[in-house]
Design a protein around this motif. Structure first.
Motif: not given
Length: 394
Positions: A262, A281, A284, A314-316, A383, A387-388
């Motif tokens: 990420a 993560q 989000s 990004s990255p969140a 991904f 986009r994550i």
């Protein structure tokens, strides 16, 4: 005319009083400097920028409400560590000794943070980690301990990686592919402990260097040993090379990763198979947001021209961790009533409740626990079109 000693003493006292009176408003107007040491160049620069943005949005909110300690505004002072521990220590020294920062935020890399933390404990300056996940950053044995964190913690993530792999891919014999540095060592220890607790035996453990571009030999050994899933730990560049090596081998195997992918240009470097990597993560910006989430998205869109919506944050995790960490740090400074390092350290223990992005924190820090993010605070992502996105939300 001869002045009496008494009149001279009184004049000196008057002069001293005037000087103090003049200095007090100046002190009240001086900013409280917050330092940040992180990768601002290279493959992980995107993550360093995300941390910066999360901190800055929080600082803007705090300053808009009048700042701290009677009106002192917060000011962010950044330094680029280039993902190099030696450069990170030099940068931290400059922030502490020259810039006189109240708190140092450490950025991305566990080896860099592990190098900085002893200096912080020595100088009694609080260290706040918004990214690096090495368990030993906060569990460093120092008493008193000045290292705090709002981020993932390896030993907790490792339990989650195994649980997620077993639930999602029916993993029975995972292979470990890890970066050969303190972050990799931290996760090797954590993954082995998590597997031992569940009676799982790994197919094998393979290491790679941060600048390796061909992992086929290591991956071939894991494949021959019967690995049915890969547990991957590495930053953007080498993680992408693992994926590219798998593609060259034609080996389609589930990949459950720490959050290294990420941190930057993973999809660009890894190619089409980037979407097959599932990684952890803490937050989000997709899906239904809390009022705090909605407010932060609105602030990001207003402040940064390249942010049009959640997909551009990004990255969140960099934004979310840093945003929450900055607000919690401000609460600690306010509770301390000063910018003295040991007062701020104890101020962290006085935080009662804070409604953040990741969660509502209740007594997030104690003298025994310096990590605010716990086992139930993680989400899994992949991904999709660069986009994550949380797994299953595409």
């Amino acid at each position: 005319m001869t002045r009496s000693p008494f009149s001279l003493g009184r004049r000196h006292l008057l002069a001293a009083g005037l000087a103090l009176a003049a200095a007090t408003p100046a002190l009240a107007n001086e900013p409280i400097k917050i330092g940040l040491v992180t990768a601002l160049s290279g493959q992980s620069a995107l993550a360093g920028e995300a941390i910066t943005r999360g901190m800055q949005v929080a600082i803007d909110e705090i300053n808009a409400k009048g700042g701290l300690l009677g009106g002192r505004k917060l000011e962010l002072v950044r330094r680029d560590d280039e993902a190099n521990p030696a450069k990170g220590v030099v940068a931290a020294r400059e922030l502490v000794y020259r810039e006189k920062v109240a708190v140092v935020f450490g950025g991305l890399d566990t080896p860099v943070s592990m190098a900085i933390v002893p200096l912080m404990n020595q100088e009694k300056v609080p260290f706040m980690g918004p990214w690096a996940a090495g368990t030993g950053i906060t569990q460093n044995g120092a008493k008193p301990n000045f290292a705090f964190r709002v981020s993932a913690v390896d030993e907790i993530v490792d339990v989650g990686m195994l649980a997620y792999a077993q639930k999602t891919f029916k993993t029975a014999k995972p292979g470990l592919i890890l970066v050969n540095n303190p972050w990799g060592e931290s996760n090797e220890k954590g993954l082995k402990a998590a597997m031992a607790a569940k009676g799982v035996t790994p197919a094998g453990v393979e290491k790679f260097e941060a600048n390796d571009v061909d992992m086929v030999p290591q991956l071939s050994r894991l494949k021959a040993a019967g690995a049915d899933t890969l547990f991957m730990v590495g930053n953007v560049g080498p993680s992408a090379q693992v994926v590219k090596s798998l593609e060259r081998m034609g080996w389609k195997v589930p990949i459950v990763s720490h959050w290294g992918p990420a941190g930057g240009r993973f999809t660009e470097l890894a190619g089409a198979m980037a979407k097959d990597v599932h990684f952890v993560q803490t937050y989000s910006f997709f899906g239904k947001q809390s009022p705090v989430g909605e407010r932060v998205i609105k602030a990001m869109v207003a402040k940064y021209p390249n942010v049009k919506g959640p997909g551009d944050i990004s990255p969140a995790v960099g934004v979310a961790n840093a945003y929450d960490a900055m607000h919690l740090t401000a609460l600690a400074i306010q509770a301390a009533g000063s910018t003295k390092g040991d007062d701020i350290r104890q101020g962290f223990y006085k935080i009662d409740k804070f409604e953040g992005l990741i969660k509502t924190y209740t007594k997030p820090f104690t003298p025994e626990v310096h990590d605010a993010v716990q086992a139930n605070d993680y989400v899994w992502a992949q991904f999709i079109d660069n986009r994550i996105v949380p797994v299953g939300l595409n």
